[in-house]
Design an enzyme around this catalytic site. Structure first.
Site, PDB file in Angstrom:
ATOM      1  N   ARG A 235       0.813  -1.149  -0.044  1.00 37.13           N
ATOM      2  CA  ARG A 235      -0.062   0.081  -0.078  1.00 37.13           C
ATOM      3  C   ARG A 235       0.803   1.160   0.095  1.00 37.13           C
ATOM      4  O   ARG A 235       1.892   1.257   0.833  1.00 37.13           O
ATOM      5  CB  ARG A 235      -0.845  -0.193   1.187  1.00 37.13           C
ATOM      6  CG  ARG A 235      -2.098  -0.854   1.244  1.00 37.13           C
ATOM      7  CD  ARG A 235      -3.359  -0.205   0.088  1.00 37.13           C
ATOM      8  NE  ARG A 235      -4.370  -1.190  -0.265  1.00 37.13           N
ATOM      9  CZ  ARG A 235      -4.533  -1.880  -1.069  1.00 37.13           C
ATOM     10  NH1 ARG A 235      -3.657  -2.060  -1.996  1.00 37.13           N
ATOM     11  NH2 ARG A 235      -5.697  -2.655  -1.417  1.00 37.13           N
ATOM     12  N   GLU A 264      -3.449   7.986  -5.885  1.00 35.16           N
ATOM     13  CA  GLU A 264      -3.286   7.152  -7.098  1.00 35.16           C
ATOM     14  C   GLU A 264      -4.408   7.590  -7.825  1.00 35.16           C
ATOM     15  O   GLU A 264      -5.416   7.822  -7.623  1.00 35.16           O
ATOM     16  CB  GLU A 264      -3.403   5.631  -6.597  1.00 35.16           C
ATOM     17  CG  GLU A 264      -2.227   5.114  -6.076  1.00 35.16           C
ATOM     18  CD  GLU A 264      -2.265   3.512  -5.968  1.00 35.16           C
ATOM     19  OE1 GLU A 264      -3.506   2.692  -6.239  1.00 35.16           O
ATOM     20  OE2 GLU A 264      -1.410   2.784  -5.330  1.00 35.16           O
ATOM     21  N   HIS A 282       0.018   0.063  -9.899  1.00 31.78           N
ATOM     22  CA  HIS A 282      -1.133  -0.821  -9.031  1.00 31.78           C
ATOM     23  C   HIS A 282      -1.576  -1.933  -9.843  1.00 31.78           C
ATOM     24  O   HIS A 282      -2.719  -2.149  -9.652  1.00 31.78           O
ATOM     25  CB  HIS A 282      -2.086  -0.005  -8.357  1.00 31.78           C
ATOM     26  CG  HIS A 282      -2.594  -0.368  -6.892  1.00 31.78           C
ATOM     27  ND1 HIS A 282      -3.051  -0.002  -6.069  1.00 31.78           N
ATOM     28  CD2 HIS A 282      -2.796  -2.017  -6.804  1.00 31.78           C
ATOM     29  CE1 HIS A 282      -3.381  -0.575  -4.987  1.00 31.78           C
ATOM     30  NE2 HIS A 282      -3.353  -1.972  -5.455  1.00 31.78           N
TER      31      HIS A 282
HETATM   32  P1  NAD Z   1      -2.346 -10.375   5.099  1.00 31.48           P
HETATM   33  O1  NAD Z   1      -3.400 -10.112   6.043  1.00 31.48           O
HETATM   34  O2  NAD Z   1      -2.521 -11.920   4.807  1.00 31.48           O
HETATM   35  O3  NAD Z   1      -0.944 -10.283   5.862  1.00 31.48           O
HETATM   36  C1  NAD Z   1      -0.573  -9.010   6.455  1.00 31.48           C
HETATM   37  C2  NAD Z   1       0.380  -9.145   7.282  1.00 31.48           C
HETATM   38  O4  NAD Z   1       0.789  -7.915   7.898  1.00 31.48           O
HETATM   39  C3  NAD Z   1      -0.162  -9.968   8.782  1.00 31.48           C
HETATM   40  O5  NAD Z   1       0.472 -10.981   9.017  1.00 31.48           O
HETATM   41  C4  NAD Z   1       0.029  -8.749   9.743  1.00 31.48           C
HETATM   42  O6  NAD Z   1       0.207  -9.241  11.186  1.00 31.48           O
HETATM   43  C5  NAD Z   1       1.021  -7.957   9.229  1.00 31.48           C
HETATM   44  N1  NAD Z   1       1.258  -6.788  10.003  1.00 31.48           N
HETATM   45  C6  NAD Z   1       0.246  -5.723  10.322  1.00 31.48           C
HETATM   46  N2  NAD Z   1       0.714  -4.749  10.970  1.00 31.48           N
HETATM   47  C7  NAD Z   1       2.078  -4.880  10.999  1.00 31.48           C
HETATM   48  C8  NAD Z   1       3.318  -4.240  11.333  1.00 31.48           C
HETATM   49  N3  NAD Z   1       3.052  -2.920  11.716  1.00 31.48           N
HETATM   50  N4  NAD Z   1       4.350  -4.438  11.185  1.00 31.48           N
HETATM   51  C9  NAD Z   1       4.704  -5.681  10.774  1.00 31.48           C
HETATM   52  N5  NAD Z   1       3.724  -6.575  10.088  1.00 31.48           N
HETATM   53  C10 NAD Z   1       2.452  -6.093  10.478  1.00 31.48           C
HETATM   54  O7  NAD Z   1      -2.315  -9.489   3.772  1.00 31.48           O
HETATM   55  P2  NAD Z   1      -1.961  -9.967   2.424  1.00 31.48           P
HETATM   56  O8  NAD Z   1      -3.039 -10.635   1.737  1.00 31.48           O
HETATM   57  O9  NAD Z   1      -0.569 -10.744   2.545  1.00 31.48           O
HETATM   58  O10 NAD Z   1      -1.782  -8.491   1.736  1.00 31.48           O
HETATM   59  C11 NAD Z   1      -0.535  -7.994   2.281  1.00 31.48           C
HETATM   60  C12 NAD Z   1      -0.870  -6.189   1.523  1.00 31.48           C
HETATM   61  O11 NAD Z   1      -0.598  -6.471   0.209  1.00 31.48           O
HETATM   62  C13 NAD Z   1      -2.085  -5.516   1.984  1.00 31.48           C
HETATM   63  O12 NAD Z   1      -1.701  -4.246   2.042  1.00 31.48           O
HETATM   64  C14 NAD Z   1      -2.846  -5.771   0.732  1.00 31.48           C
HETATM   65  O13 NAD Z   1      -3.883  -4.707   0.625  1.00 31.48           O
HETATM   66  C15 NAD Z   1      -1.827  -5.738  -0.304  1.00 31.48           C
HETATM   67  N6  NAD Z   1      -1.927  -5.952  -1.743  1.00 31.48           N
HETATM   68  C16 NAD Z   1      -1.766  -5.226  -2.796  1.00 31.48           C
HETATM   69  C17 NAD Z   1      -1.852  -5.655  -4.162  1.00 31.48           C
HETATM   70  C18 NAD Z   1      -1.390  -4.826  -5.266  1.00 31.48           C
HETATM   71  O14 NAD Z   1      -2.411  -4.806  -6.107  1.00 31.48           O
HETATM   72  N7  NAD Z   1      -0.425  -4.360  -5.113  1.00 31.48           N
HETATM   73  C19 NAD Z   1      -2.568  -6.927  -4.372  1.00 31.48           C
HETATM   74  C20 NAD Z   1      -2.987  -7.752  -3.216  1.00 31.48           C
HETATM   75  C21 NAD Z   1      -2.646  -7.276  -2.005  1.00 31.48           C
END
Ligand code: NAD
Length: 540
Positions: A235, A264, A282
């Site tokens: 993000r 964005e 993105h």
């Molecule tokens: P998820 O919920 O499975 O994993 C997120 C992890 O981050 C969790 O394990 C959580 O404990 C950890 N976390 C939260 N706060 C934290 C902190 N302060 N320090 C360290 N770790 C922390 O989510 P996911 O499905 O793996 O997605 C991860 C990110 O990727 C999200 O922000 C999601 O929106 C983004 N994403 C982006 C795209 C894109 O198009 N670029 C696509 C899919 C997901």
């Protein structure tokens, strides 16, 4: 039975669309790209809408929701849906968090490889007529250290792939159990700074929360090795854009791969001006398979919800709260705030979360208990867990998902009832055990209908948990409070309330409610006051 009407406001994969159009009880309208101004007058004619990121579902758009019952997001992020507004209107909001995990994982790998070998730049150079091999001296990933911040779905998949390149993988994620990292062969660090010092490549996979916003600024980059690679496909805003720009420009950072931006589409964004920052618009989720995955998941779950069958990934269940009496709704709101407060004051990983319900209000169970599922918890417990988790996990934690997330985190959730507690007849208490400490927070709702936090550990208080607070813990000696007031006053921060509590042992805590935001600089100045043990900004 009259047919259900479903409106699709964005392009979704054919496979998902087919699930809906092949159902004889569903009328599907596809109006991809429809503007809010055209959508608002017709939205109430539909039972469900399915969007991607093209439609921003605002409170205004669903002001008159008509028969709208479901908003489905074919994807993960819900930044474009006002979940609170939807909940208030009794609309279920659901997403498809697992459909594009691998797509985002693979883009991350592409970014790491592009940054290490400058593939996009080399492509551009050759096509513009150059044959310059020296310019594209890269970095080998084998035996390098990859730091993963956020070891959730995508972070874990990146870890597996990076290990196959012979990378040493380390991670920082304070909310998962060490056993999960162990099973991936990843070393979990308790301290982000320590990880920053060791990485050759760092990649972010956390949600955007107060804690992760600007997690990486010039200060954190300065701790990293010279020539580090920085990747953000999670993000925008997790890595400070200006500081990243300066660090790449100075050569401190060898290259960066960025798929997401604070704003964005990025307008006049400096990150787009440097050769060594590889950017994509993105596209993390944009693979045929990823789009098919989210479209199928959302179509199936929308159908199930319309037919009253069980469904997954709803991020709100507005009906639960409205089942409660007005009195109990106030306790429900209070305990959620207490969970949020707990998340912001505790230290360490939560191991046990004990909700104690005290007094006649809680004698009867509010919901039927089915002991083999997380939903065996009473709504108060679910609200407390949701409050605790949403501070770190972001807006996707819901009353439905909260218990499952707690279970995944191996948090031992306990619930018990008492007729009295300490000197109170009506009370709710959270007892939180982490790997570092044990804390107690108690609160109640007075006859005026307002919920208050009455104690934290052995400190008695009277705090209405609403708004922004400066919370501090100090040695009880003359002058400390005055200095806090002077610092806030000098910065033009208005104090709306001051609640102080002390113990005979010479320790004191205070909750100062403020009308203006408290910046990091102000907090640092407060922390430097002689006698100050700890100070934090708390949002409730
Ligand atoms: P998820 O919920 O499975 O994993 C997120 C992890 O981050 C969790 O394990 C959580 O404990 C950890 N976390 C939260 N706060 C934290 C902190 N302060 N320090 C360290 N770790 C922390 O989510 P996911 O499905 O793996 O997605 C991860 C990110 O990727 C999200 O922000 C999601 O929106 C983004 N994403 C982006 C795209 C894109 O198009 N670029 C696509 C899919 C997901």
């Amino acid at each position: 039975m009259s047919k259900f009407k479903v409106l699709i406001t964005d392009h979704i994969a054919e496979e998902g669309l087919a699930i809906l159009t092949s159902d004889p009880n569903i009328d599907v309208d596809v109006r991809a790209g429809i503007k809010n101004v055209d959508l608002k007058p017709i939205i109430g004619e539909y039972d469900a809408i399915i969007t991607r990121s093209g439609t921003t579902v605002t409170a205004d758009l669903i002001e008159n929701p008509g028969k709208l019952k479901i908003i489905g997001r074919a994807g993960v992020g819900l930044d474009n849906v006002d979940i609170e507004a939807a909940s208030r209107k009794g609309i279920i909001v659901m997403n498809a968090p697992t459909g594009n995990t691998l797509a985002a994982t693979e883009l991350t790998m592409a970014m790491i490889l592009s940054a290490a070998r400058k593939v996009p730049m080399a492509n551009q150079s050759l096509k513009s007529g150059e044959w310059d091999r020296k310019k594209f001296m890269g970095i080998q990933l084998y035996s390098k250290v990859l730091g993963i911040v956020g070891l959730g779905r995508i972070g874990s998949n990146v870890a597996v792939r990076a290990k196959s390149f012979g990378m040493k993988v380390i991670a920082f994620d304070p909310y998962i159990k060490k056993s999960k990292a162990d099973s991936l062969g990843v070393k979990l660090y308790d301290n982000l700074e320590q990880l920053l010092k060791e990485v050759d490549v760092i990649t972010f996979h956390t949600p955007l929360t107060n804690e992760t916003h600007n997690m990486i600024t010039a200060k954190e980059i300065s701790l990293m090795k010279n020539g580090v690679l920085i990747i953000n496909c999670a993000r925008g805003g997790i890595v400070n854009e200006n500081d990243l720009y300066e660090a790449v420009k100075s050569g401190k950072v060898f290259a960066a791969g960025i798929d997401v931006f604070e704003e964005e589409p990025p307008i006049n964004n400096k990150l787009l001006t440097l050769d060594n920052i590889f950017v994509t618009p993105h596209i993390g989720a944009n693979t045929h398979e990823g789009q098919k995955g989210v479209a199928v998941i959302i179509a199936e779950n929308v159908l199930n919800a319309l037919y009253g069958k069980s469904y997954m990934n709803a991020v709100n269940i507005p009906f639960m709260k409205s089942q409660l009496s007005e009195d109990l709704q106030r306790y429900f709101e209070l305990i959620e705030k207490m969970g949020k407060l707990a998340a912001q004051i505790i230290k360490g990983r939560v191991e046990e979360f004990h909700v104690k319900l005290v007094g006649k209000n809680f004698e009867e169970d509010v919901c039927e208990r089915t002991f083999d599922t997380p939903f065996s918890y009473q709504p108060f417990t679910i609200a407390a867990i949701k409050g605790l988790l949403e501070v770190t996990q972001g807006e996707t934690v819901s009353y439905i998902s909260a218990s499952y997330i707690a279970k995944d985190r191996n948090i031992n959730v306990l619930e018990s009832k008492f007729s009295t507690y300490d000197k109170f007849n009506d009370l709710i208490v959270l007892k939180i055990k982490t790997d570092k400490e044990e804390r107690l927070i108690g609160g109640t709702v007075f006859n005026d209908g307002i919920g208050r936090v009455l104690f934290i550990d052995k400190f008695y208080l009277d705090v209405i948990p609403n708004g922004t607070f400066l919370y501090f813990n100090n040695h009880d000696r003359p002058g400390v409070i005055g200095k806090v007031g002077t610092i806030l006053g000098n910065m033009g921060i208005n104090i709306a309330g001051f609640e102080l509590s002390r113990q005979e042992a010479g320790q004191a805590i205070a909750f100062v409610s403020v009308d203006n935001p408290i910046t990091k600089d102000v907090l640092d100045e407060i922390l430097r006051i002689d006698g100050m043990k700890d100070a934090k900004v708390i949002e409730l």
